[in-house]
Design a protein around this motif. Structure first.
Motif, mmCIF file in Angstrom:
data_model
loop_
_atom_site.group_PDB
_atom_site.id
_atom_site.type_symbol
_atom_site.label_atom_id
_atom_site.label_comp_id
_atom_site.label_asym_id
_atom_site.label_seq_id
_atom_site.Cartn_x
_atom_site.Cartn_y
_atom_site.Cartn_z
ATOM 1 N N VAL A 137 -8.865 -6.288 -99.566
ATOM 2 C CA VAL A 137 -9.337 -4.961 -99.971
ATOM 3 C C VAL A 137 -9.262 -4.878 -101.490
ATOM 4 O O VAL A 137 -8.227 -5.195 -102.079
ATOM 5 C CB VAL A 137 -8.467 -3.841 -99.344
ATOM 6 N N HIS A 138 -10.354 -4.485 -102.130
ATOM 7 C CA HIS A 138 -10.418 -4.500 -103.594
ATOM 8 C C HIS A 138 -10.830 -3.145 -104.118
ATOM 9 O O HIS A 138 -11.867 -2.620 -103.741
ATOM 10 C CB HIS A 138 -11.410 -5.563 -104.060
ATOM 11 N N LEU A 139 -9.964 -2.590 -104.955
ATOM 12 C CA LEU A 139 -10.234 -1.270 -105.520
ATOM 13 C C LEU A 139 -10.576 -1.396 -107.003
ATOM 14 O O LEU A 139 -9.829 -2.007 -107.761
ATOM 15 C CB LEU A 139 -9.005 -0.374 -105.336
ATOM 16 N N PHE A 140 -11.710 -0.845 -107.382
ATOM 17 C CA PHE A 140 -12.100 -0.841 -108.796
ATOM 18 C C PHE A 140 -12.253 0.595 -109.262
ATOM 19 O O PHE A 140 -12.923 1.393 -108.615
ATOM 20 C CB PHE A 140 -13.433 -1.568 -108.997
ATOM 21 N N VAL A 141 -11.606 0.922 -110.371
ATOM 22 C CA VAL A 141 -11.722 2.254 -110.947
ATOM 23 C C VAL A 141 -12.482 2.111 -112.259
ATOM 24 O O VAL A 141 -12.050 1.365 -113.146
ATOM 25 C CB VAL A 141 -10.330 2.875 -111.200
ATOM 26 N N GLN A 160 -19.266 -10.199 -110.123
ATOM 27 C CA GLN A 160 -20.098 -10.965 -109.185
ATOM 28 C C GLN A 160 -19.332 -12.178 -108.663
ATOM 29 O O GLN A 160 -19.404 -12.507 -107.478
ATOM 30 C CB GLN A 160 -21.380 -11.413 -109.871
ATOM 31 N N LYS A 161 -18.589 -12.801 -109.550
ATOM 32 C CA LYS A 161 -17.792 -13.954 -109.149
ATOM 33 C C LYS A 161 -16.735 -13.536 -108.129
ATOM 34 O O LYS A 161 -16.502 -14.207 -107.130
ATOM 35 C CB LYS A 161 -17.122 -14.552 -110.391
ATOM 36 N N TRP A 162 -16.111 -12.399 -108.374
ATOM 37 C CA TRP A 162 -15.074 -11.906 -107.468
ATOM 38 C C TRP A 162 -15.642 -11.558 -106.100
ATOM 39 O O TRP A 162 -15.067 -11.897 -105.070
ATOM 40 C CB TRP A 162 -14.399 -10.666 -108.064
ATOM 41 N N ILE A 163 -16.760 -10.850 -106.115
ATOM 42 C CA ILE A 163 -17.342 -10.450 -104.832
ATOM 43 C C ILE A 163 -17.720 -11.708 -104.044
ATOM 44 O O ILE A 163 -17.383 -11.845 -102.868
ATOM 45 C CB ILE A 163 -18.572 -9.524 -105.033
ATOM 46 N N ARG A 164 -18.370 -12.630 -104.718
ATOM 47 C CA ARG A 164 -18.764 -13.884 -104.077
ATOM 48 C C ARG A 164 -17.535 -14.620 -103.533
ATOM 49 O O ARG A 164 -17.479 -14.992 -102.370
ATOM 50 C CB ARG A 164 -19.482 -14.755 -105.108
ATOM 51 N N GLY A 165 -16.550 -14.796 -104.396
ATOM 52 C CA GLY A 165 -15.346 -15.542 -104.017
ATOM 53 C C GLY A 165 -14.620 -14.896 -102.859
ATOM 54 O O GLY A 165 -14.230 -15.546 -101.892
ATOM 55 N N ASN A 166 -14.484 -13.593 -102.917
ATOM 56 C CA ASN A 166 -13.727 -12.900 -101.884
ATOM 57 C C ASN A 166 -14.472 -12.825 -100.555
ATOM 58 O O ASN A 166 -13.858 -12.963 -99.500
ATOM 59 C CB ASN A 166 -13.344 -11.497 -102.362
ATOM 60 N N VAL A 167 -15.762 -12.630 -100.608
ATOM 61 C CA VAL A 167 -16.506 -12.569 -99.346
ATOM 62 C C VAL A 167 -16.594 -13.962 -98.707
ATOM 63 O O VAL A 167 -16.561 -14.085 -97.487
ATOM 64 C CB VAL A 167 -17.911 -11.942 -99.533
HETATM 65 C C1 LIG Z 1 -11.006 -11.483 -105.442
HETATM 66 O O1 LIG Z 1 -10.961 -10.266 -106.147
HETATM 67 C C2 LIG Z 1 -9.860 -10.117 -107.021
HETATM 68 C C3 LIG Z 1 -9.974 -8.757 -107.664
HETATM 69 O O2 LIG Z 1 -9.777 -7.762 -106.704
HETATM 70 C C4 LIG Z 1 -9.826 -11.213 -108.053
HETATM 71 O O3 LIG Z 1 -8.678 -11.087 -108.858
HETATM 72 C C5 LIG Z 1 -9.839 -12.560 -107.363
HETATM 73 O O4 LIG Z 1 -9.933 -13.570 -108.323
HETATM 74 C C6 LIG Z 1 -11.016 -12.649 -106.401
HETATM 75 N N1 LIG Z 1 -10.935 -13.897 -105.651
HETATM 76 C C7 LIG Z 1 -11.897 -14.803 -105.693
HETATM 77 C C8 LIG Z 1 -11.671 -15.992 -104.835
HETATM 78 O O5 LIG Z 1 -12.885 -14.691 -106.365
#
Ligand SMILES: *[C@@H]1O[C@H](CO)[C@@H](O)[C@H](O)[C@H]1NC(C)=O
Length: 337
Positions: A137-141, A160-167
């Protein structure tokens, strides 16, 4: 038999294995590659189960417990019959649909203190038990995470990198964007591709992800509608979504400050649900005070409930129906007693 595939019987079990264990070594995927027989699968299941007791796992096929979500909303959120109804419908519909065409996108609107942040917290907890603390779960303010206009390019790339990486690590990741009305349009441009109807982008599917946008935009129009109902003697609970939805999209659309992000998202139908939060009345503030007392493990003292509520300011000037700050300052006020 036609169509049974090279794996024969056990293939039917494959969907059950859609459990991502996020770890450096990815023991589960290594395990999956080695496993061939149904008996070995049983062992793998218990291993995964054990592992997930100690580390947070992204269990993508875990069904949403609709009854639990309903209970949470009904017990903890006050005066928001529309938000309760829409959120429940949106989430159960999305999670029960195995063939979603795009991520779920919710846009929450209303004055401060009406429960938008609170609802996103409840939603997060019902999807990932650790809620806002979950690594899924990622919160951005806006003002906190993207404050400097000159760094926009960097924010965009990073986001974009974060969304990609996390999804790609967890397809049911949840992204919450607070203060949408203060968000730079460049950030919207960065998020937009992920919200769209693409099957995949660079091999990653975003169709199980959930995006939640919070903003005050439209708060004045929602209040106006509520006030109209009140003045004509109709019950607040009679307000229906259709009374607000057109107002909301058109009104917010025309609002100079928030028009940009809305025009982009509305134009393309990327927002699935607009969720209005009504202004809170005196009785709702009282409910918040009581809930806060209970949460602190104290007995509910009605004298204090009344005192705290009376300290809040209410508008409009003449009728004094709605709390200026909703339930926002209830916690700090209660500290005095
Ligand atoms: C996932 O999102 C967080 C921010 O909420 C970031 O710090 C982290 O690097 C991201 N993970 C990947 C694998 O991109």
């Amino acid at each position: 038999m036609r169509g049974s595939g090279p794996l024969g019987g056990p293939a039917a079990l494959w969907p059950l294995l859609a459990v991502h264990v996020a770890t450096a070594l990815e023991p589960v995927s290594m395990g999956v590659a080695a496993v061939g027989a149904a008996s070995a699968l049983t062992g793998l299941f218990s291993y995964t189960k054990l592992y997930c007791r100690f580390a947070e796992c992204c269990v993508e096929e875990r069904p949403l417990d609709a009854a639990a979500l309903k209970r949470d909303l009904e017990e903890k959120l006050f005066g928001q019959h529309l938000a309760t109804e829409v959120i429940l419908k949106a989430l159960t519909g999305f999670r029960n649909n195995k063939h979603t065409k795009k991520p779920l996108t919710l846009s929450l609107h209303g004055w401060a203190g009406t429960g938008k942040n609170f609802v996103s917290q409840i939603v997060a907890e019902n999807l990932h038990p650790q809620g806002l603390k979950s690594k899924f779960v990622h919160l951005f303010v806006s003002t906190l995470h993207f404050p400097h206009e000159e760094k926009m390019k960097m924010y965009q790339d990073q986001l974009q990198k974060w969304i990609r990486g996390n999804v790609s690590a967890c397809s049911s990741s949840v992204f919450i964007f607070d203060e949408m009305d203060k968000l730079h349009p460049g950030i919207i441009d960065a998020i937009k591709p992920f919200l769209d109807y693409y099957e995949q982008i660079d091999g990653i599917s975003y169709r199980r992800a959930i995006f939640i946008f919070l903003s005050n935009a439209g708060g004045d129009l929602i209040t106006k509608t509520a006030l109209d109902f009140w003045r004509t003697g109709r019950k607040r609970e009679e307000i229906q979504l259709k009374d607000l939805e057109p107002v909301l999209s058109v009104g917010v659309f025309n609002n100079k400050h928030s028009g940009l992000w809305h025009s982009v998202l509305i134009d393309r139908n990327l927002v699935d649900y607009f969720i209005p939060f009504l202004p809170l009345e005196y009785r709702h503030v009282k409910m918040c005070v009581r809930a806060e007392m209970r949460a602190r493990g104290a007995a509910v003292n009605e004298d204090i409930v009344t005192k705290v509520t009376d300290e809040m300011t209410f508008f409009p000037k003449d009728e004094k129906i709605y709390s200026d700050k909703g339930c926002k300052t209830v916690q700090s006020r209660l500290d005095f007693y």
